[in-house]
Motif scaffolding. Structure first.
Motif, mmCIF file in Angstrom:
data_model
loop_
_atom_site.group_PDB
_atom_site.id
_atom_site.type_symbol
_atom_site.label_atom_id
_atom_site.label_comp_id
_atom_site.label_asym_id
_atom_site.label_seq_id
_atom_site.Cartn_x
_atom_site.Cartn_y
_atom_site.Cartn_z
ATOM 1 N N PHE A 103 0.832 -1.202 0.000
ATOM 2 C CA PHE A 103 0.000 0.000 0.000
ATOM 3 C C PHE A 103 0.872 1.259 0.000
ATOM 4 O O PHE A 103 2.045 1.234 0.379
ATOM 5 C CB PHE A 103 -0.930 0.002 1.212
ATOM 6 C CG PHE A 103 -2.213 -0.753 0.985
ATOM 7 C CD1 PHE A 103 -3.438 -0.144 1.181
ATOM 8 C CD2 PHE A 103 -2.200 -2.084 0.580
ATOM 9 C CE1 PHE A 103 -4.630 -0.830 0.977
ATOM 10 C CE2 PHE A 103 -3.372 -2.785 0.374
ATOM 11 C CZ PHE A 103 -4.598 -2.151 0.571
ATOM 12 N N ASP A 104 0.274 2.360 -0.413
ATOM 13 C CA ASP A 104 0.988 3.652 -0.401
ATOM 14 C C ASP A 104 1.058 4.239 0.999
ATOM 15 O O ASP A 104 2.037 4.896 1.346
ATOM 16 C CB ASP A 104 0.284 4.650 -1.336
ATOM 17 C CG ASP A 104 0.262 4.172 -2.771
ATOM 18 O OD1 ASP A 104 1.338 3.847 -3.303
ATOM 19 O OD2 ASP A 104 -0.832 4.098 -3.350
ATOM 20 N N LEU A 105 0.018 4.010 1.795
ATOM 21 C CA LEU A 105 -0.019 4.585 3.152
ATOM 22 C C LEU A 105 -0.700 3.602 4.086
ATOM 23 O O LEU A 105 -1.769 3.061 3.775
ATOM 24 C CB LEU A 105 -0.777 5.914 3.158
ATOM 25 C CG LEU A 105 -1.035 6.550 4.530
ATOM 26 C CD1 LEU A 105 0.271 6.908 5.222
ATOM 27 C CD2 LEU A 105 -1.928 7.790 4.391
ATOM 28 N N LEU A 106 -0.092 3.382 5.248
ATOM 29 C CA LEU A 106 -0.691 2.601 6.330
ATOM 30 C C LEU A 106 -0.780 3.486 7.554
ATOM 31 O O LEU A 106 0.194 4.150 7.922
ATOM 32 C CB LEU A 106 0.134 1.351 6.623
ATOM 33 C CG LEU A 106 -0.375 0.408 7.719
ATOM 34 C CD1 LEU A 106 -0.008 -1.036 7.397
ATOM 35 C CD2 LEU A 106 0.176 0.774 9.103
ATOM 36 N N VAL A 136 4.091 5.122 6.558
ATOM 37 C CA VAL A 136 3.384 4.612 7.734
ATOM 38 C C VAL A 136 3.250 5.755 8.739
ATOM 39 O O VAL A 136 4.225 6.457 9.028
ATOM 40 C CB VAL A 136 4.133 3.434 8.392
ATOM 41 C CG1 VAL A 136 3.366 2.936 9.618
ATOM 42 C CG2 VAL A 136 4.356 2.297 7.397
ATOM 43 N N ILE A 137 2.029 5.947 9.250
ATOM 44 C CA ILE A 137 1.793 6.941 10.298
ATOM 45 C C ILE A 137 1.276 6.216 11.531
ATOM 46 O O ILE A 137 0.226 5.558 11.481
ATOM 47 C CB ILE A 137 0.779 8.007 9.847
ATOM 48 C CG1 ILE A 137 1.311 8.772 8.636
ATOM 49 C CG2 ILE A 137 0.478 8.979 10.997
ATOM 50 C CD1 ILE A 137 0.331 9.803 8.096
ATOM 51 N N ILE A 138 2.001 6.312 12.630
ATOM 52 C CA ILE A 138 1.620 5.654 13.882
ATOM 53 C C ILE A 138 1.553 6.694 14.985
ATOM 54 O O ILE A 138 2.494 7.462 15.190
ATOM 55 C CB ILE A 138 2.617 4.542 14.258
ATOM 56 C CG1 ILE A 138 2.558 3.412 13.222
ATOM 57 C CG2 ILE A 138 2.341 4.008 15.657
ATOM 58 C CD1 ILE A 138 3.500 2.264 13.496
ATOM 59 N N SER A 139 0.410 6.719 15.693
ATOM 60 C CA SER A 139 0.278 7.605 16.847
ATOM 61 C C SER A 139 0.032 6.762 18.093
ATOM 62 O O SER A 139 -0.564 5.684 18.016
ATOM 63 C CB SER A 139 -0.883 8.596 16.653
ATOM 64 O OG SER A 139 -2.127 7.966 16.845
ATOM 65 N N THR A 140 0.480 7.264 19.228
ATOM 66 C CA THR A 140 0.325 6.557 20.493
ATOM 67 C C THR A 140 0.390 7.583 21.626
ATOM 68 O O THR A 140 1.001 8.651 21.471
ATOM 69 C CB THR A 140 1.425 5.485 20.657
ATOM 70 O OG1 THR A 140 1.135 4.660 21.789
ATOM 71 C CG2 THR A 140 2.795 6.115 20.846
ATOM 72 N N GLN A 185 10.312 10.462 11.075
ATOM 73 C CA GLN A 185 10.270 11.797 11.667
ATOM 74 C C GLN A 185 9.229 11.786 12.776
ATOM 75 O O GLN A 185 8.198 11.106 12.662
ATOM 76 C CB GLN A 185 9.923 12.864 10.628
ATOM 77 C CG GLN A 185 11.004 13.077 9.585
ATOM 78 C CD GLN A 185 10.642 14.184 8.612
ATOM 79 O OE1 GLN A 185 9.475 14.512 8.428
ATOM 80 N NE2 GLN A 185 11.655 14.762 7.982
ATOM 81 N N PHE A 186 9.489 12.553 13.838
ATOM 82 C CA PHE A 186 8.602 12.547 15.006
ATOM 83 C C PHE A 186 7.904 13.891 15.166
ATOM 84 O O PHE A 186 8.499 14.951 14.978
ATOM 85 C CB PHE A 186 9.388 12.220 16.275
ATOM 86 C CG PHE A 186 10.066 10.880 16.238
ATOM 87 C CD1 PHE A 186 9.355 9.718 16.498
ATOM 88 C CD2 PHE A 186 11.423 10.781 15.921
ATOM 89 C CE1 PHE A 186 9.977 8.482 16.459
ATOM 90 C CE2 PHE A 186 12.053 9.555 15.892
ATOM 91 C CZ PHE A 186 11.328 8.387 16.151
ATOM 92 N N THR A 187 6.632 13.814 15.509
ATOM 93 C CA THR A 187 5.842 15.021 15.767
ATOM 94 C C THR A 187 4.694 14.619 16.692
ATOM 95 O O THR A 187 4.815 13.638 17.425
ATOM 96 C CB THR A 187 5.327 15.642 14.449
ATOM 97 O OG1 THR A 187 4.612 16.844 14.748
ATOM 98 C CG2 THR A 187 4.435 14.681 13.691
ATOM 99 N N ALA A 207 4.762 9.169 14.815
ATOM 100 C CA ALA A 207 5.940 8.837 14.007
ATOM 101 C C ALA A 207 5.493 8.662 12.564
ATOM 102 O O ALA A 207 4.536 7.934 12.279
ATOM 103 C CB ALA A 207 6.603 7.564 14.519
ATOM 104 N N VAL A 208 6.175 9.336 11.641
ATOM 105 C CA VAL A 208 5.892 9.225 10.206
ATOM 106 C C VAL A 208 7.065 8.520 9.541
ATOM 107 O O VAL A 208 8.173 9.066 9.463
ATOM 108 C CB VAL A 208 5.659 10.607 9.560
ATOM 109 C CG1 VAL A 208 5.356 10.454 8.063
ATOM 110 C CG2 VAL A 208 4.521 11.346 10.262
#
Length: 436
Positions: A103-106, A136-140, A185-187, A207-208
C-alpha cells in the motif's frame, strides 16, 4: 468533563492524516484498528484515493457503522474520474494477509498501546517487513503528558497494555527503521501550555515512516502465488461509481453534450434576433438558421483554440455542401400528414451544433471524450442524441415543433381527437480520552 483540546484530540489526529493525504496523494490506504471507520469516512472524499481498507479485530465496532460508507447520491450525479473501492476486514494486526501488501499509506491511530509488549515485535514484522507500505503513520499516547491530565491515574484507557515516553517510542521506531529499511520523523498533536511544551511534548506522539527508495525495489508477491496468506475475514466491500465505467461515462457525457448544445443554440439565436439583422431572421432565411453555427464560435468564443475552429468550419462546410436545394438532407426535413383527405406539407427545422464546437466551448465535454473522434464514437449509438449524416454535428429540433410532433404521434396512436396533457414529475473509543 469538558474537552481539554480544541478541536478534540481524536479530530486532530485524523486531520494530521488528512493533511498528509492531501500532500502526498496516496492511491491505496489501509487503516489498522479502524474501529467505527471514522477516518475512512473522511478519507473517501479525497478523489486521488482508489482503495481504502480498514482492519479491526472487534467485529461489533466495524459492523455497527460500515454501511454508512456506501456512496452518496452525489457520487452518482458527479462520478469520480478514478474508481474507489472500500473494503473492511476483521483480523489481528499481528497476522499476515497478502491483500494488504504494497500500500501507499498505512495508518495506525492509538492502536499499538493496546497490544501486549510481546506482540509489538510481531506487529513491527507484519507492518514493516511483510506489508511494506511506502508510508506509515503511527500515533500513540505520550505518558510524559499524563500529569497534565486532571484526575488521571494510571493509563488513559483500561485496555492499554503500556504507554511509552517519547524516548521509548523513538527507540522502538529507530529500531524498526534499522531493521526494515525506513526513515522516520517525530511530531504529535495536542500541545501543552507553551511553558511546558518542551518538557512534556505532545499529548499524542506521532511517528511518520518513509520507506527508503519509495516503491523502487519493492517486492510484492503476485496475486496467483500459492503461498500467499489470507487470514482476514472480509466484512464489507463497495465500489463507487466512476468514469472508468463506460456506461457511466456515456451517461454523463450525453448530459453534458445535450446541455451545452442547447445552450450554444440559444446563445446563437439570441444574438441573431436581438441584433436586429433581418438577414438572420429565422423566418426569412432558412439556410442561415441551418448553417449559422459554422461561424457562431467566432462570436461566442473569440479566443478559441484555432485547431478546433478549423475543424468546426470543415464540419459545417461538409454538411452544407451535401445539402442542395433539392436535397436538403438532415438540416431541413419534410414529412406529410393526411388531414381530412387532404395532404398538408409540414416542414421541421433543425439546428446543428458541430461536435468540434462542443469540444472547444465545453472543457468537460473535451475531457470526458478525450478527442473529437472518441466523442463521435461515444455518441454514435446513443438514442437520446441525433447526429448529422456524417456524424460531425448534433441535430436539435425546435422544442415547439418537437412537442407538436409528439402530440400528433400520440393522437395517431390512440385514435382520439382530444387528449388531456399532464406533466411528469420527475475513532477508537477511549474511557478517558473521549473527553479530550
Amino acid at each position: 468533563m469538558a474537552s481539554l483540546f480544541s478541536p478534540p484530540l481524536h479530530r486532530q489526529r485524523h486531520q494530521f492524516i488528512i493533511d498528509f493525504v492531501k500532500r502526498d496523494k496516496p492511491k491505496k490506504v489501509v487503516d489498522l484498528g479502524c474501529s467505527k471507520c471514522c477516518l475512512i469516512k473522511n478519507l473517501r472524499f479525497h478523489r486521488e484515493i482508489e482503495l481504502l481498507v480498514g482492519v479491526d479485530i472487534n467485529l461489533a465496532k466495524v459492523t455497527k457503522k460500515m454501511h454508512e460508507l456506501a456512496p452518496l447520491s452525489t457520487e452518482y450525479l458527479q462520478p469520480r474520474c478514478s474508481p474507489l473501492s472500500i473494503e473492511l476486514y476483521q483480523g489481528s494486526v499481528t497476522e499476515k494477509d497478502a491483500r494488504l501488501r504494497g500500500f501507499d499509506l498505512l495508518t495506525s491511530v492509538e492502536l499499538i498501546e493496546h497490544l501486549p509488549l510481546a506482540d509489538v515485535e510481531r506487529f513491527s514484522e507484519v507492518v514493516f517487513g511483510y506489508m511494506t507500505p511506502v508510508s506509515v503513520i503511527i500515533s500513540t499516547p505520550n505518558s510524559e503528558f499524563n500529569p497534565l491530565l486532571p484526575g488521571l491515574t494510571g493509563f488513559r484507557h483500561s485496555d492499554h497494555k503500556f504507554e511509552w515516553t517519547r524516548a521509548e517510542f523513538q527507540s522502538w521506531a529507530m529500531k524498526v527503521c534499522e531493521e526494515f529499511g525506513y526513515e522516520v520523523q517525530f511530531t504529535g498533536v495536542g500541545q501543552a501550555p507553551p511553558v511546558q511544551q518542551e518538557r512534556v511534548g505532545f499529548c499524542s506522539q506521532i511517528a511518520v515512516f518513509q520507506r527508503r527508495g519509495g516503491r523502487l525495489g519493492l517486492n510484492v508477491q503476485s496475486s496467483d502465488d500459492p503461498n500467499q496468506v489470507f487470514s482476514y475475514k472480509l466484512l464489507y466491500s463497495v465500489t463507487y461509481p466512476s468514469l472508468r465505467d463506460n456506461n457511466i461515462l456515456r451517461r454523463v457525457l450525453v448530459c453534458e453534450v445535450l446541455y451545452w448544445a442547447e445552450k450554444l443554440k440559444r446563445g446563437w439565436m439570441e444574438k441573431k434576433t436581438d441584433g436586429g439583422d433581418e438577414t438572420y431572421t429565422l423566418s426569412k432565411t432558412l439556410s442561415k438558421r441551418r448553417f449559422g453555427f459554422e461561424n457562431m464560435h467566432e462570436r461566442l468564443e473569440p479566443d478559441m483554440d484555432r485547431t478546433c475552429e478549423e475543424e468546426t468550419k470543415t464540419s459545417a462546410g461538409r454538411c452544407e455542401g451535401a445539402a442542395s436545394e433539392d436535397e436538403e438532407g438532415v438540416y431541413e426535413e419534410a414529412f406529410w400528414t393526411d388531414s381530412g383527405g387532404q395532404e398538408t406539407k409540414q416542414r421541421r427545422y433543425v439546428s446543428c451544433v458541430p461536435l468540434a464546437l462542443l469540444c472547444s466551448s465545453c472543457p468537460k465535454v473535451s475531457s470526458l471524450s478525450g478527442s473529437l473522434t472518441n466523442l463521435r464514437h461515444l455518441l454514435l449509438d446513443e438514442p437520446s442524441v441525433t447526429l448529422t449524416q456524417d456524424g460531425s454535428a448534433v441535430r436539435l429540433m425546435d422544442k415547439e415543433q418537437e412537442q407538436e410532433e409528439a402530440d400528433n404521434d400520440d393522437l395517431e396512436d390512440s385514435g382520439y381527437t382530444e387528449m388531456s396533457h399532464c406533466s411528469l414529475g420527475a475513532v477508537q473509543e477511549e474511557d478517558w480520552e473521549a473527553d479530550l
